[in-house]
Design an enzyme around this catalytic site. Structure first.
Site, PDB file in Angstrom:
ATOM      1  CG  HIS A 172      39.270  34.481  48.060  1.00 46.13           C
ATOM      2  ND1 HIS A 172      39.520  33.515  47.132  1.00 46.13           N
ATOM      3  CD2 HIS A 172      39.873  34.100  49.196  1.00 46.13           C
ATOM      4  CE1 HIS A 172      40.278  32.595  47.682  1.00 46.13           C
ATOM      5  NE2 HIS A 172      40.518  32.925  48.930  1.00 46.13           N
ATOM      6  NE  ARG A 215      41.598  34.675  53.522  1.00 48.78           N
ATOM      7  CZ  ARG A 215      40.624  34.408  54.391  1.00 48.78           C
ATOM      8  NH1 ARG A 215      40.168  35.341  55.191  1.00 48.78           N
ATOM      9  NH2 ARG A 215      40.097  33.192  54.454  1.00 48.78           N
ATOM     10  NE  ARG A 241      46.950  33.091  53.540  1.00 49.30           N
ATOM     11  CZ  ARG A 241      45.705  32.760  53.184  1.00 49.30           C
ATOM     12  NH1 ARG A 241      45.145  31.657  53.661  1.00 49.30           N
ATOM     13  NH2 ARG A 241      45.014  33.515  52.369  1.00 49.30           N
ATOM     14  CG  ASN A 283      37.441  29.033  53.725  1.00 49.15           C
ATOM     15  OD1 ASN A 283      36.507  28.703  54.424  1.00 49.15           O
ATOM     16  ND2 ASN A 283      38.073  30.191  53.849  1.00 49.15           N
ATOM     17  CG  ASP A 284      41.880  26.602  49.857  1.00 50.88           C
ATOM     18  OD1 ASP A 284      41.229  26.502  48.803  1.00 50.88           O
ATOM     19  OD2 ASP A 284      42.523  27.624  50.163  1.00 50.88           O
ATOM     20  NE  ARG A 288      38.103  29.274  48.492  1.00 46.20           N
ATOM     21  CZ  ARG A 288      39.025  29.639  49.380  1.00 46.20           C
ATOM     22  NH1 ARG A 288      40.081  28.859  49.600  1.00 46.20           N
ATOM     23  NH2 ARG A 288      38.915  30.734  50.058  1.00 46.20           N
ATOM     24  CB  CYS A 316      42.384  30.878  60.002  1.00 39.82           C
ATOM     25  SG  CYS A 316      43.333  30.015  58.752  1.00 39.82           S
TER      26      CYS A 316
HETATM   27  C1  PEP Z   1      41.142  28.603  53.965  1.00 44.52           C
HETATM   28  O1  PEP Z   1      41.415  28.015  52.913  1.00 44.52           O
HETATM   29  O2  PEP Z   1      40.302  28.198  54.785  1.00 44.52           O
HETATM   30  C2  PEP Z   1      41.821  29.870  54.279  1.00 44.52           C
HETATM   31  C3  PEP Z   1      41.684  30.435  55.449  1.00 44.52           C
HETATM   32  O3  PEP Z   1      42.555  30.425  53.280  1.00 44.52           O
HETATM   33  P1  PEP Z   1      41.893  31.244  52.060  1.00 44.52           P
HETATM   34  O4  PEP Z   1      40.420  31.253  52.309  1.00 44.52           O
HETATM   35  O5  PEP Z   1      42.481  32.601  52.065  1.00 44.52           O
HETATM   36  O6  PEP Z   1      42.269  30.443  50.868  1.00 44.52           O
HETATM   37 MG    MG Z   2      43.095  28.746  51.746  1.00 47.93          MG
END
Ligand code: PEP
Ligand code: MG
Length: 838
Positions: free
Chosen positions: A459, A566, A602, A719-720, A730, A767
């Site tokens: 993050h 977020r 979200r 990302n997840d 991550r 996203c």
């Molecule tokens: C993701 O997981 O790609 C996402 C946009 O959510 P976050 O990065 O806030 O977990």
């Molecule tokens: Mg995520």
């Protein structure tokens, strides 16, 4: 006075063994032995007569010292310190003498049950190693009813006024067998031995005597491996204590661990031959600036306190808080089998409980210092002693003391030190950072960020991209050795930092930065227009933001809307939960800043690596696989409801889209949709905002067709999705370079998602950070994604990129990419196509 007392039940409820408590510190007996009660009454009664020797400022816990010296800690609920006192009304003060059955604390059982992970109330004897406990009740108990637990004083060591020992003193000598001598861990070991006996134990070396219960005093002796020391013992158990201490001194332990600060050090990136330091690009860009080492930033402390009593109480509280946190780290490290780590933190625990250090700090408080200032002085004093010993191993222990100083001061003053003092064009270098630490740095002075650890999709990296701060992560410990104040040159896009650029290099870099800026300006001028591919297909390019200021910035950069707000970062600095009105105001400000555009907001994605300071989340062994995202929301319905109500009260609802994080399957979506309907009905609303789900775990991608039948849109969190598809954390620096969303397995899940969504006529956006990667844009378009949500500053570039693409060609290329077997092969093919087009 009787040495045996029997406690009465402080509450009505169900008595359970400590092992039932969902907190390893209590369950493991680290706070002492005892039991727990699942309460049915809401007034905590004194379980025996005695003195209140400790009352937490937040009113959720107190310690009562009984006539036989037993210190009975009563702790209402788990993690209730985080409630900041809300729901607790203490009825007594510290120092009060109470009778058995006297009401001590009233608490709002319903409110606490809603906000804390557990109401289980712990009754432990914190000095239980000096007591014998028996007859622990189990099953239903009645408040005030006798027979909860019997405590017999086994010795007088913890009693309030130790009686002078009638026993003769004795002494003997021993040779120190510990490798490196009496440094922190052996000293902690000796302290542990000393505490087991009703005896006064001193160790003498070189004409100095140290209380064996004081780790710092023991270390300050400077006794090395092989040195002969004399042990003096007195008191009721002098002979046994002496024998145990001699044995402990003569039992060898190894000193071969790395210092605490580097025990979990990252694998250094491959060494470069050009003298530059390599790392992983977390946010692209180039910078020239002045190194600021974050770890070296010292907090400015008020020298003078607010009265001796208040400062002493604050110090006691802070020490207890840090002790609890360190004890938890010890338990977790031990559970993971990380022995060196658990030993080192065990030594930290012993230092925290060091009477000499505490007395020194308390002495400074009595002289008028604030608790923080006093603790720092005590630590510094001790550090000087260790440094003067001319023993490298002991000098290294100064780092441990510094670590404790930082933690105790953070506990006293609140975490996340203010860093308003950055020089202009600062290149901040740190071991690691939390998102809230980053967001507290003054953006206008921050030229770049360099982390020894971290990962490209954690993050902090996301925030860096959002804030357009060039940033390099997983750069290894070498960056921590950079000279503070030196000028460095960083090319995050290329993954390196030059610690000693030549004047010519600096001039060239500054020129390049200016040129990039000029190009960005020109792109920005065209950014407001829609992004259409060469074959005329409109792609929405929206922005990922965290607050209204960024929403306005997104509009300035030409974003078509907000693709992801977020909300977990909206109140990142708060330790108390924002109420509905505050949430509403923050989200409405975002909508208002968008000048008619839509916002995808979200719901809270708490848990995993995202700490939300005001939510009482239990520590988990695998937080990424535990309660996070919508799972947390469904587990804490009051938190989710308050956020949904705040969102439903926004105007106009037609510009709001609600997005649910970490959806695993349809049932979660259905539950939230039903709840939105119920709340909207209660609020008298005829309109509903659109509701979308994030595709972040493979199960959601595999079930996209089912989800699309019930959702209004799907947004892929790459990302997840990458983390969970590749089973690569991550946040892991060691894996950062391999965590590539262009992995064919991830591409196939994206393709599957789009295919499922199409069956129900739903659109799919991305996203995650992948959408901000210009190399990935043609791939995503080719797979059928029609919305890209990127960092505000990157909107102009992403739009410019879309405008150069032929969608038909992208589709064809995407089919070929799906057949590749590695991300390297995918990137190679993309590069080939790119050079072919030029
Ligand atoms: C993701 O997981 O790609 C996402 C946009 O959510 P976050 O990065 O806030 O977990
Ligand atoms: Mg995520």
């Amino acid at each position: 006075m009787s040495a045996t007392i029997t406690l009465a039940a402080p509450l009505s409820g169900l008595a359970l063994p400590l092992s039932a408590v969902p907190d390893p510190v209590f369950a493991g007996g680290m706070m002492g032995q005892g039991l727990a009660i699942e309460p049915l009454s809401s007034t905590l009664l004194a379980p025996c007569a005695g003195e209140i020797v400790q009352l937490s400022a937040t009113g959720h816990a107190l310690t009562l010292r009984a006539a036989n010296g037993a210190e009975v800690l009563l702790h209402i609920g788990i993690d209730t310190v985080q409630l900041g006192g809300a729901g607790f009304t203490p009825l007594v003060a510290r120092g009060a003498q109470v009778v058995c059955g006297q009401p001590l604390i009233e608490f709002d059982i319903d409110a606490i049950a809603r906000r804390a992970p557990s109401l289980l109330t712990v009754v432990v004897v914190s000095n239980s190693d000096a007591m014998t406990l028996s007859d622990c009740a189990s099953g239903p108990v009645q408040a005030g009813g006798a027979g909860l637990l019997t405590i017999r004083a086994a010795g007088a060591s913890q009693a309030p006024a130790p009686v002078a020992s009638p026993m003769p003193a004795c002494r003997d000598s021993a040779r120190v067998a510990h490798e490196g001598g009496l440094h922190a861990r052996p000293s902690a070991l000796l302290q542990g031995v000393a505490r087991r006996f009703d005896a006064q134990l001193d160790i003498e070396f070189n004409g100095q005597r140290a209380n064996a219960r004081s780790v710092t005093a023991l270390m300050a002796l400077g006794a090395g491996e092989g040195d002969r020391v004399t042990v003096h013992a007195g008191g009721a158990q002098a002979a046994e204590a002496l024998a145990a201490m001699l044995a402990a001194l003569e039992t060898a332990t190894a000193a071969g661990h790395a210092p605490a600060a580097v025990t979990t050090s990252v694998t250094a990136p491959a060494a470069r031959s050009d003298g530059r330091l390599g790392g992983v690009c977390a946010a692209p860009g180039m910078a020239v600036g002045t190194v600021v080492l974050l770890a070296q930033q010292e907090r400015v402390l008020d020298e003078h306190g607010h009265g001796i009593a208040a400062e002493l109480a604050a110090l006691t509280r802070a020490l207890a808080q840090v002790q609890q946190a360190v004890a938890q780290e010890v338990a977790q490290a031990a559970a993971r089998g990380a022995h060196a780590e658990s030993e080192i933190f065990g030594a930290h625990l012993a230092l925290l409980d060091d009477p000499q250090l505490q007395q020194a700090a308390e002495g400074f408080v009595h002289d008028g210092s604030s608790a923080a200032f006093a603790y720092r002085r005590a630590i510094r004093q001790q550090s000087e002693v260790l440094l003067a010993l001319d023993n490298a191993l002991l000098a290294e222990r100064v780092a441990d003391l510094k670590d404790l100083e930082r933690r105790v001061i953070d506990a006293l003053l609140g975490e996340a030190p203010e860093l308003a003092e950055l020089p202009p064009q600062a290149v901040v270098v740190a071991d690691d950072l939390t998102p809230s630490q980053l967001t507290q740095l003054p953006r206008e002075r921050l030229a770049a960020l360099v982390l020894a650890r971290g990962g490209a999709s954690n993050h902090v990296a996301i925030l860096c991209r959002a804030l357009a701060i060039p940033s390099l992560v997983a750069a290894g410990d070498a960056v921590l050795a950079l000279a503070a104040g030196s000028t460095v040159w960083l090319d995050a896009s290329d993954g390196w930092l030059d610690p000693a650029p030549t004047a010519a290099n600096l001039a060239a870099a500054r020129q390049q930065i200016a040129e990039r800026e000029a190009r960005r300006d020109s792109l920005r001028r065209h950014a407001a227009a829609p992004a259409r591919t060469l074959d005329g297909v409109a792609i929405e390019v929206a922005a990922n933001i965290v607050n209204a200021a960024e929403a306005a910035e997104a509009v300035r950069h030409g974003a078509d809307g907000v693709g992801l707000l977020r909300t977990e970062f909206l109140f990142a600095h708060r330790s108390d939960a924002p109420d509905e009105a505050e949430q509403r105001a923050a989200c409405q400000a975002v909508l208002d800043a968008l000048d008619g555009r839509t916002a995808i907001i979200r719901t809270l994605d708490a848990g995993g690596d995202k700490e939300v300071p005001y939510l009482p989340l239990l520590p988990e062994d695998n937080p990424a696989l535990g309660l996070r995202g919508i799972r947390t929301g469904l587990a804490m319905p009051a938190v989710l409801d308050s956020q949904l109500r705040a969102l439903l009260s926004l105007t106009p609802l037609s510009r709001l889209r609600i997005l649910l994080p970490m959806i695993t399957d349809l049932s979660e979506l259905q539950q939230v949709r039903a709840r939105i309907d119920e709340l909207a009905r209660e609020m008298g609303l005829s309109e509903r905002p659109q509701l979308g789900v994030m595709i972040e775990v493979p199960s959601a991608a595999l079930l996209a067709e089912q989800l699309a039948a019930h959702a209004d849109f799907l947004s892929i969190g790459t990302n997840d999705l990458t983390q969970y598809t590749l089973a690569m954390d991550r946040c892991s620096p060691a894996l950062a370079a391999r965590l590539d969303p262009l992995h064919p397995a991830v591409l196939r899940l994206i393709e599957l998602t789009v295919r499922g969504a199409r069956q129900h006529g739903r659109w799919v956006g991305v996203c995650g950070a992948m959408a901000s990667d210009l190399a990935a844009v043609p791939v995503l378009l080719g797979l059928g994604v029609t919305e890209l949500s990127v960092s505000p500053a990157l909107v102009p570039e992403v739009k410019a990129c879309v405008r150069q693409l032929q969608l038909a060609q992208c589709r064809e290329q995407a089919q070929a990419l799906l057949q590749q077997s590695s991300p390297q092969a995918v990137r190679a093919l993309l590069q080939l196509a790119d050079t072919g087009q030029r």
